[in-house]
Design an enzyme around this catalytic site. Sequence first.
Site, mmCIF file in Angstrom:
data_model
loop_
_atom_site.group_PDB
_atom_site.id
_atom_site.type_symbol
_atom_site.label_atom_id
_atom_site.label_comp_id
_atom_site.label_asym_id
_atom_site.label_seq_id
_atom_site.Cartn_x
_atom_site.Cartn_y
_atom_site.Cartn_z
ATOM 1 N N SER A 12 -55.616 50.366 28.906
ATOM 2 C CA SER A 12 -54.259 50.876 28.747
ATOM 3 C C SER A 12 -54.294 52.317 28.233
ATOM 4 C CB SER A 12 -53.471 50.007 27.760
ATOM 5 O OG SER A 12 -53.916 50.225 26.435
ATOM 6 N N LYS A 82 -54.198 45.778 14.177
ATOM 7 C CA LYS A 82 -53.176 44.728 14.122
ATOM 8 C C LYS A 82 -53.394 43.666 15.194
ATOM 9 C CE LYS A 82 -49.622 47.242 16.789
ATOM 10 N NZ LYS A 82 -49.404 46.271 17.860
ATOM 11 N N ASP A 83 -54.273 43.965 16.181
ATOM 12 C CA ASP A 83 -54.592 42.997 17.226
ATOM 13 C C ASP A 83 -55.824 42.154 16.903
ATOM 14 O OD1 ASP A 83 -52.496 44.035 18.692
ATOM 15 O OD2 ASP A 83 -53.759 45.314 19.934
ATOM 16 N N SER A 128 -42.526 40.633 19.376
ATOM 17 C CA SER A 128 -43.128 40.400 18.072
ATOM 18 C C SER A 128 -42.233 39.486 17.237
ATOM 19 C CB SER A 128 -43.325 41.741 17.345
ATOM 20 O OG SER A 128 -43.559 41.540 15.968
ATOM 21 N N LEU A 129 -42.742 38.294 16.918
ATOM 22 C CA LEU A 129 -41.982 37.396 16.053
ATOM 23 C C LEU A 129 -41.775 38.004 14.674
ATOM 24 C CD1 LEU A 129 -43.488 33.885 16.917
ATOM 25 C CD2 LEU A 129 -41.432 34.978 17.825
ATOM 26 N N ARG A 130 -42.732 38.812 14.236
ATOM 27 C CA ARG A 130 -42.585 39.492 12.944
ATOM 28 C C ARG A 130 -41.363 40.403 12.953
ATOM 29 N NH1 ARG A 130 -43.350 44.606 11.758
ATOM 30 N NH2 ARG A 130 -44.351 44.960 13.783
ATOM 31 N N ARG A 131 -41.215 41.204 14.002
ATOM 32 C CA ARG A 131 -40.069 42.107 14.089
ATOM 33 C C ARG A 131 -38.770 41.325 14.247
ATOM 34 N NH1 ARG A 131 -43.367 45.802 18.328
ATOM 35 N NH2 ARG A 131 -44.315 47.273 16.856
ATOM 36 N N ARG A 148 -42.848 42.615 27.255
ATOM 37 C CA ARG A 148 -44.299 42.750 27.334
ATOM 38 C C ARG A 148 -44.661 43.990 28.131
ATOM 39 N NH1 ARG A 148 -47.972 38.779 27.582
ATOM 40 N NH2 ARG A 148 -49.387 40.571 27.614
ATOM 41 N N VAL A 151 -47.123 50.579 26.564
ATOM 42 C CA VAL A 151 -46.025 51.400 26.045
ATOM 43 C C VAL A 151 -45.187 51.992 27.170
ATOM 44 C CG1 VAL A 151 -45.456 53.492 24.752
ATOM 45 C CG2 VAL A 151 -47.203 51.930 23.887
ATOM 46 N N THR A 153 -44.865 50.988 30.251
ATOM 47 C CA THR A 153 -44.150 49.931 30.962
ATOM 48 C C THR A 153 -42.901 49.523 30.200
ATOM 49 O OG1 THR A 153 -46.187 49.092 31.973
ATOM 50 C CG2 THR A 153 -44.323 47.579 31.856
ATOM 51 N N ARG A 154 -43.019 49.394 28.903
ATOM 52 C CA ARG A 154 -41.868 49.008 28.093
ATOM 53 C C ARG A 154 -40.785 50.087 28.123
ATOM 54 N NH1 ARG A 154 -44.295 45.658 22.890
ATOM 55 N NH2 ARG A 154 -46.046 44.725 24.001
ATOM 56 N N CYS A 241 -50.293 35.981 16.040
ATOM 57 C CA CYS A 241 -49.023 36.507 16.549
ATOM 58 C C CYS A 241 -47.994 35.399 16.726
ATOM 59 C CB CYS A 241 -49.236 37.251 17.859
ATOM 60 S SG CYS A 241 -49.453 36.176 19.275
#
Length: 328
Positions: A12, A82-83, A128-131, A148, A151, A153-154, A241
Amino acid sequence: MSKTIRIATRNSPLALWQANFVKAQLLKHHPSLSIDIIGMTTRGDQIIDTPLTKLGGKGLFVKELEKAILENNADIAVHSMKDVGTQCPPGLFISTIMARHNPFDAFVSNDYASLDAMPPNSIVGSCSLRRICQLQKHYPQLQFTPLRGNVNTRLQKLDDQQYDAIILAAAGLERLQLTQRIRVEIPPEICLPAIAQGTIGIECRQSDQRLHEMLAVLSDTDNTICATAERTINARLQGSCQTPIAAYATLQNSPTNHSQQATRTLHLKALVGTPDGRLILSAAQSTTIDADMTIDALLEKATTLGNAVAASLVEQGAAEILATLSTP
């Protein structure tokens, strides 16, 4: 004698930026090195239409890279920390944690200046469940839907009007020179960052002592301390995650009263919540860091602090939340 170092990385744009950043930093200190970048497509990159929670988590982004090292097809892997899970495969370890870049989340929208400015039922993209956990608590009138892809692509999905806004890591946008897309950074009081967000880590074989020594110049002691405290939360709570867990550690100067031995304070805040944001447990503690402490002592302090904060979350009921989320 020159040495060739082979860097395994995802293909990526952001992962390649990180690998090239590590390459450039290494060459500053070891100009005689030859460094090859080996781009790889991981299973997490291949399947982009399914939430990570249903695929087995962000470990999908690192397994192929680790396999390349173990099979001697690469020497190091560059990761967004973080991954990275709390345990590496036997024979590998995170040898280097670099200085932290921006740890916060960014609000990105073509139509609205902030989350506060969005009308009810606006669609906000994030996987992100956290967000989602934290933002739904503060903005229950908004709709949070899966998003998903890399960056770019989003951002394209946002530009195609599939979403009214999306939430991305500020560090990723800054690294790709897309800072202009950030409408506002989301403060940690609203959305506590992911564990080790904004941090680049380097994984390699434990047996390669010469490589450890070469990589040591890239290590940042302060961020190693903070990342250790944060990652201890994940280790204690067995986070992934699939679990809305956040943690953020900071080091702050303490008054020295003209003492020659300056002291600092390591602060750590963490939270666990239900995906719908209806229940969020939080805990925060601090500990003192002395200037003359060895790195082993510093990491022990950070680990102790992380365990204490995690224990506080468990006492409040974090284990019950996590058990519910892990149930098929």
